[in-house]
Design an enzyme around this catalytic site. Structure first.
Site, mmCIF file in Angstrom:
data_model
loop_
_atom_site.group_PDB
_atom_site.id
_atom_site.type_symbol
_atom_site.label_atom_id
_atom_site.label_comp_id
_atom_site.label_asym_id
_atom_site.label_seq_id
_atom_site.Cartn_x
_atom_site.Cartn_y
_atom_site.Cartn_z
ATOM 1 N N THR A 43 38.335 47.094 41.134
ATOM 2 C CA THR A 43 38.738 46.019 42.041
ATOM 3 C C THR A 43 39.983 46.448 42.819
ATOM 4 N N THR A 144 35.836 46.391 32.007
ATOM 5 C CA THR A 144 34.975 45.883 33.079
ATOM 6 C C THR A 144 35.680 44.933 34.052
ATOM 7 N N GLY A 183 48.413 30.524 44.725
ATOM 8 C CA GLY A 183 48.874 31.589 43.830
ATOM 9 C C GLY A 183 49.085 32.877 44.611
ATOM 10 N N ILE A 185 47.052 35.550 45.422
ATOM 11 C CA ILE A 185 46.103 35.946 46.475
ATOM 12 C C ILE A 185 46.232 35.012 47.678
ATOM 13 N N GLY A 186 46.332 33.713 47.409
ATOM 14 C CA GLY A 186 46.437 32.741 48.494
ATOM 15 C C GLY A 186 47.629 33.019 49.389
ATOM 16 N N GLU A 204 47.085 23.297 47.195
ATOM 17 C CA GLU A 204 47.374 23.673 45.808
ATOM 18 C C GLU A 204 47.215 22.460 44.899
ATOM 19 N N MET A 320 46.611 39.511 34.703
ATOM 20 C CA MET A 320 45.600 40.336 35.369
ATOM 21 C C MET A 320 46.286 41.196 36.418
ATOM 22 N N ALA A 322 47.177 45.358 37.715
ATOM 23 C CA ALA A 322 46.712 46.741 37.626
ATOM 24 C C ALA A 322 47.592 47.558 36.685
ATOM 25 N N HIS A 446 76.110 52.226 48.057
ATOM 26 C CA HIS A 446 76.483 51.287 49.110
ATOM 27 C C HIS A 446 76.205 51.908 50.469
HETATM 28 P P1 FAD Z 1 38.814 46.383 37.579
HETATM 29 O O1 FAD Z 1 39.752 46.995 38.537
HETATM 30 O O2 FAD Z 1 38.222 45.075 37.925
HETATM 31 O O3 FAD Z 1 37.667 47.459 37.363
HETATM 32 C C1 FAD Z 1 36.541 47.207 36.587
HETATM 33 C C2 FAD Z 1 35.417 48.103 37.055
HETATM 34 O O4 FAD Z 1 34.376 48.021 36.120
HETATM 35 C C3 FAD Z 1 34.818 47.710 38.396
HETATM 36 O O5 FAD Z 1 34.853 48.784 39.294
HETATM 37 C C4 FAD Z 1 33.367 47.329 38.070
HETATM 38 O O6 FAD Z 1 32.459 47.738 39.072
HETATM 39 C C5 FAD Z 1 33.142 48.105 36.784
HETATM 40 N N1 FAD Z 1 32.127 47.536 35.908
HETATM 41 C C6 FAD Z 1 32.073 46.276 35.404
HETATM 42 N N2 FAD Z 1 31.024 46.146 34.576
HETATM 43 C C7 FAD Z 1 30.407 47.352 34.556
HETATM 44 C C8 FAD Z 1 29.270 47.864 33.873
HETATM 45 N N3 FAD Z 1 28.572 47.117 33.018
HETATM 46 N N4 FAD Z 1 28.919 49.139 34.106
HETATM 47 C C9 FAD Z 1 29.618 49.928 34.959
HETATM 48 N N5 FAD Z 1 30.703 49.502 35.615
HETATM 49 C C10 FAD Z 1 31.091 48.238 35.414
HETATM 50 N N6 FAD Z 1 47.209 43.768 40.707
HETATM 51 C C11 FAD Z 1 48.427 44.344 40.819
HETATM 52 O O7 FAD Z 1 48.997 44.768 39.804
HETATM 53 N N7 FAD Z 1 49.041 44.460 42.036
HETATM 54 C C12 FAD Z 1 48.477 43.992 43.168
HETATM 55 O O8 FAD Z 1 49.056 44.122 44.238
HETATM 56 C C13 FAD Z 1 47.204 43.384 43.083
HETATM 57 N N8 FAD Z 1 46.591 42.918 44.175
HETATM 58 C C14 FAD Z 1 45.355 42.355 44.081
HETATM 59 C C15 FAD Z 1 44.751 41.856 45.227
HETATM 60 C C16 FAD Z 1 43.505 41.279 45.169
HETATM 61 C C17 FAD Z 1 42.864 40.756 46.420
HETATM 62 C C18 FAD Z 1 42.826 41.205 43.913
HETATM 63 C C19 FAD Z 1 41.446 40.625 43.827
HETATM 64 C C20 FAD Z 1 43.411 41.692 42.757
HETATM 65 C C21 FAD Z 1 44.687 42.256 42.832
HETATM 66 N N9 FAD Z 1 45.340 42.736 41.702
HETATM 67 C C22 FAD Z 1 46.590 43.288 41.805
HETATM 68 C C23 FAD Z 1 44.723 42.665 40.374
HETATM 69 C C24 FAD Z 1 44.112 44.032 39.998
HETATM 70 O O9 FAD Z 1 43.152 44.378 40.960
HETATM 71 C C25 FAD Z 1 43.488 43.966 38.619
HETATM 72 O O10 FAD Z 1 44.438 43.511 37.688
HETATM 73 C C26 FAD Z 1 42.995 45.349 38.191
HETATM 74 O O11 FAD Z 1 42.065 45.852 39.101
HETATM 75 C C27 FAD Z 1 42.381 45.289 36.798
HETATM 76 O O12 FAD Z 1 41.947 46.550 36.424
HETATM 77 P P2 FAD Z 1 40.745 46.755 35.399
HETATM 78 O O13 FAD Z 1 40.651 48.219 35.199
HETATM 79 O O14 FAD Z 1 40.937 45.899 34.221
HETATM 80 O O15 FAD Z 1 39.450 46.202 36.131
HETATM 81 P P1 NAD Z 2 46.488 32.731 40.618
HETATM 82 O O1 NAD Z 2 46.262 32.346 39.215
HETATM 83 O O2 NAD Z 2 47.630 33.579 40.985
HETATM 84 O O3 NAD Z 2 46.601 31.420 41.525
HETATM 85 C C1 NAD Z 2 45.626 30.440 41.538
HETATM 86 C C2 NAD Z 2 46.239 29.167 42.095
HETATM 87 O O4 NAD Z 2 45.211 28.257 42.344
HETATM 88 C C3 NAD Z 2 47.208 28.501 41.120
HETATM 89 O O5 NAD Z 2 48.381 28.153 41.806
HETATM 90 C C4 NAD Z 2 46.439 27.290 40.636
HETATM 91 O O6 NAD Z 2 47.266 26.214 40.280
HETATM 92 C C5 NAD Z 2 45.599 26.983 41.860
HETATM 93 N N1 NAD Z 2 44.368 26.250 41.597
HETATM 94 C C6 NAD Z 2 43.530 26.355 40.540
HETATM 95 N N2 NAD Z 2 42.479 25.534 40.694
HETATM 96 C C7 NAD Z 2 42.646 24.906 41.885
HETATM 97 C C8 NAD Z 2 41.888 23.952 42.604
HETATM 98 N N3 NAD Z 2 40.743 23.495 42.142
HETATM 99 N N4 NAD Z 2 42.355 23.524 43.803
HETATM 100 C C9 NAD Z 2 43.536 24.001 44.299
HETATM 101 N N5 NAD Z 2 44.297 24.905 43.645
HETATM 102 C C10 NAD Z 2 43.848 25.355 42.464
HETATM 103 O O7 NAD Z 2 45.087 33.383 41.077
HETATM 104 P P2 NAD Z 2 44.722 34.227 42.364
HETATM 105 O O8 NAD Z 2 45.741 34.062 43.424
HETATM 106 O O9 NAD Z 2 43.311 33.908 42.657
HETATM 107 O O10 NAD Z 2 44.808 35.703 41.807
HETATM 108 C C11 NAD Z 2 43.977 36.119 40.722
HETATM 109 C C12 NAD Z 2 44.616 37.200 39.910
HETATM 110 O O11 NAD Z 2 44.734 38.392 40.640
HETATM 111 C C13 NAD Z 2 45.997 36.778 39.454
HETATM 112 O O12 NAD Z 2 45.976 36.682 38.057
HETATM 113 C C14 NAD Z 2 46.899 37.877 39.861
HETATM 114 O O13 NAD Z 2 47.626 38.385 38.787
HETATM 115 C C15 NAD Z 2 46.002 38.986 40.405
HETATM 116 N N6 NAD Z 2 46.595 39.410 41.687
HETATM 117 C C16 NAD Z 2 47.795 40.040 41.649
HETATM 118 C C17 NAD Z 2 48.413 40.402 42.817
HETATM 119 C C18 NAD Z 2 49.744 41.076 42.775
HETATM 120 O O14 NAD Z 2 50.123 41.516 41.701
HETATM 121 N N7 NAD Z 2 50.455 41.183 43.883
HETATM 122 C C19 NAD Z 2 47.818 40.129 44.036
HETATM 123 C C20 NAD Z 2 46.610 39.482 44.041
HETATM 124 C C21 NAD Z 2 46.001 39.127 42.852
#
Ligand code: FAD
Ligand code: NAD
Length: 467
Positions: A43, A144, A183, A185-186, A204, A320, A322, A446
């Site tokens: 992801t 996964t 949150g 992403i929003g 929210e 959640m 990376a 500084h």
């Molecule tokens: P994932 O990255 O989800 O990888 C899992 C992989 O497993 C996938 O590629 C999937 O295809 C594969 N998979 C699943 N099931 C199977 C199967 N049965 N067989 C083969 N392959 C399979 N986190 C941060 O720390 N900083 C950020 O700036 C940040 N920004 C984000 C922005 C967005 C828009 C989103 C959606 C998430 C963001 N995150 C961020 C969260 C971050 O992406 C996740 O926490 C991270 O990717 C989790 O890593 P993972 O290895 O657990 O799983």
């Molecule tokens: P989030 O948990 O950060 O935020 C979700 C928000 O939606 C919360 O404020 C919650 O109160 C609100 N909400 C829940 N149900 C609702 C409803 N029915 N109507 C209106 N508001 C509602 O989740 P996210 O922003 O979807 O991100 C998902 C995950 O991805 C997070 O756990 C985050 O750690 C990870 N992520 C991390 C980063 C980063 O590290 N910069 C960036 C993007 C995503």
């Protein structure tokens, strides 16, 4: 060992899986990773951290050129957006990153089993797809990841009603956008489209945005983003969203119940959280149990309820993020190699890449109060930092929380320019059990933004210099 037999098979090549695979290979294990996507990196690299940060960076340049340069005496002509070029730039960052992992797999002699992996029990994994076959390993790791949490009654079509994935590939700037969920992403993706010209409203459910952050941070961020043009509807829920030719019609209600209202938007982003992804992995057959929130149950040492099967990353408990997934991958690899590594869940930073950025580590004031911990707070605003003034980026502050009894830093919260980099000093402080005094007795360059960290540490002991 046959071609089908490995020391370790990891299912999922996200930050958890790929980082673990590299560490396993470094430690001499014959390692395979099953990944069903066409590219490695999960992801994060494909549809998460990397493309979102690429768009945040590009949209920030666009916004600065339109709004921020004049103060510095720079005049620009008519500003024009070339969205396809911006998207191309984003894709080039993604491609370089995913190809980089492929290179690292080759370098470390890691086998990529292309396809979907399913546990068969007894140390066996069935792969369907290009690498079709049955493979065996001493250890199997579920990495996964997670998927978008759907909102009941609202269908995501990735065109008008999008998840983060669709919001990263919009073909044009919508005039109006409603973001459901204030949150991470929003706010990040809402910022991207707001900077590019969309009228963005965040709906929210709770009474504040960024609900897991320090309360003061949530309030100030809302003020800052409002100043930037974003609108907020707090304590509000969306009960329906119908996509049609003229846009999406949303039905909104007060979270506590009450009269419904309608709202229209060209695009709706559903960002109410993510949930563990474990569908089709064959967990049940292998004896791997889930907890009450659908996460793979582990014993605190990544061991699942099935012997020889482990889990890391987004599919288990914890934030959640990376870097959390990566840490867990490295720690598990070293544990399986007989070493005694550790992971400190109190020292995992989180960063929201809005502008200004929001960064945090450790406890919030609310958490310390609830736990009855006596603490001292030291705060320093960026308005009093010369470097921030030169950057014309004075919104925000650094706040450091120190346990009064142990004299250890237990939390830090920053809103400000490059907060995501600044927080690392405080992550180190927590990791090494440092006090605020340890921070302020360390020389800081500084003029630098890091001086705000030093001043906040001084503020803990009531002895700031520059305010
Ligand atoms: P994932 O990255 O989800 O990888 C899992 C992989 O497993 C996938 O590629 C999937 O295809 C594969 N998979 C699943 N099931 C199977 C199967 N049965 N067989 C083969 N392959 C399979 N986190 C941060 O720390 N900083 C950020 O700036 C940040 N920004 C984000 C922005 C967005 C828009 C989103 C959606 C998430 C963001 N995150 C961020 C969260 C971050 O992406 C996740 O926490 C991270 O990717 C989790 O890593 P993972 O290895 O657990 O799983
Ligand atoms: P989030 O948990 O950060 O935020 C979700 C928000 O939606 C919360 O404020 C919650 O109160 C609100 N909400 C829940 N149900 C609702 C409803 N029915 N109507 C209106 N508001 C509602 O989740 P996210 O922003 O979807 O991100 C998902 C995950 O991805 C997070 O756990 C985050 O750690 C990870 N992520 C991390 C980063 C980063 O590290 N910069 C960036 C993007 C995503």
């Amino acid at each position: 060992m046959s071609d089908q037999a490995f020391d370790i098979i990891i299912i999922g090549a996200g930050p958890g899986g790929y980082t673990m695979a590299i560490r396993c290979a470094q430690l001499g294990m014959k390692t395979a990773v099953v990944e069903s996507r066409a590219t490695l990196g999960g992801t994060c690299l494909n549809v998460g951290c990397i493309p979102s940060k690429a768009l945040l960076q590009s949209s920030e340049h666009f916004h600065a050129a339109g709004h921020g340069f004049a103060t510095h005496g720079i005049k620009v002509g008519k500003l024009d957006l070339d969205l396809p070029a911006m998207m191309k730039q984003k894709q080039s960052v993604v491609d370089a990153s995913t190809k980089g992992i492929e290179f690292l797999f080759k370098k470390n002699k890691i086998t990529w089993l292309k396809g979907t992996g399913k546990l068969l029990g007894g140390g066996k994994v069935e792969v369907s797809g290009e690498s079709k076959g049955t493979y065996s390993a001493k250890h199997i790791v579920i990495a996964t990841g997670s998927e978008v949490t759907p909102l009941k009654g609202i269908e995501i079509d990735e065109k008008q009603v999008v998840s983060s994935t669709g919001a990263l590939t919009l073909g044009g700037v919508p005039k109006t956008m409603v973001v459901i969920g204030g949150g991470v992403i929003g706010l990040e993706l809402g910022s991207v489209w707001s900077r590019l010209g969309a009228d963005v409203t965040v709906v929210e459910f709770l009474d504040r945005i960024l609900p897991t952050n320090d309360g003061e941070v949530s309030k100030q961020m809302q003020r800052i983003l409002t100043k930037q043009g974003m609108k907020f509807k707090l304590s509000t829920k969306v009960t329906a969203a119908k996509a049609g030719k003229g846009g999406v019609t949303l039905t909104l209600e007060p979270a506590a119940g009450g009269a419904a209202e309608e709202m229209k938007a060209d695009v709706v982003l559903v960002s109410i959280g993510r949930r563990p992804y474990t569908a089709g992995v064959g967990l049940e057959a292998a004896g791997v149990q889930l907890d009450e929130r659908g996460r793979v149950k582990t014993d605190g040492h990544f061991q699942t309820t099935a012997p020889g099967v482990y889990a890391i990353g987004d599919c288990i408990a914890g934030p959640m993020l990376a870097h959390k997934a990566e840490e867990e991958g490295v720690v598990l690899a070293e544990m399986l190699a007989g070493q005694k590594p550790h992971i400190n869940y109190d020292a995992i930073p989180s960063v929201v890449y809005t502008w200004p950025e929001v960064a945090a580590v450790g406890k919030t004031e609310e958490e310390l109060k609830a736990a009855g911990v006596a603490y001292k707070a030291g705060k320093f605003p960026f308005t009093a930092n010369a470097r921030a003034r030169a950057m014309t980026m004075t919104d925000g502050f650094v706040k450091i929380l120190e346990d009064e009894k142990t004299k250890k830093v237990v939390g830090a919260h920053i809103i400000g320019p490059d907060a995501g980099h600044l927080i690392q000093e405080l992550v180190m402080a927590i990791e090494f059990g440092a006090s605020a005094e340890d921070i302020y007795r360390t020389c800081h360059a500084h003029p630098a933004l890091t001086e705000a960290v030093k001043e906040a540490a001084l503020a803990v002991d009531g002895r700031t210099i520059n305010i």
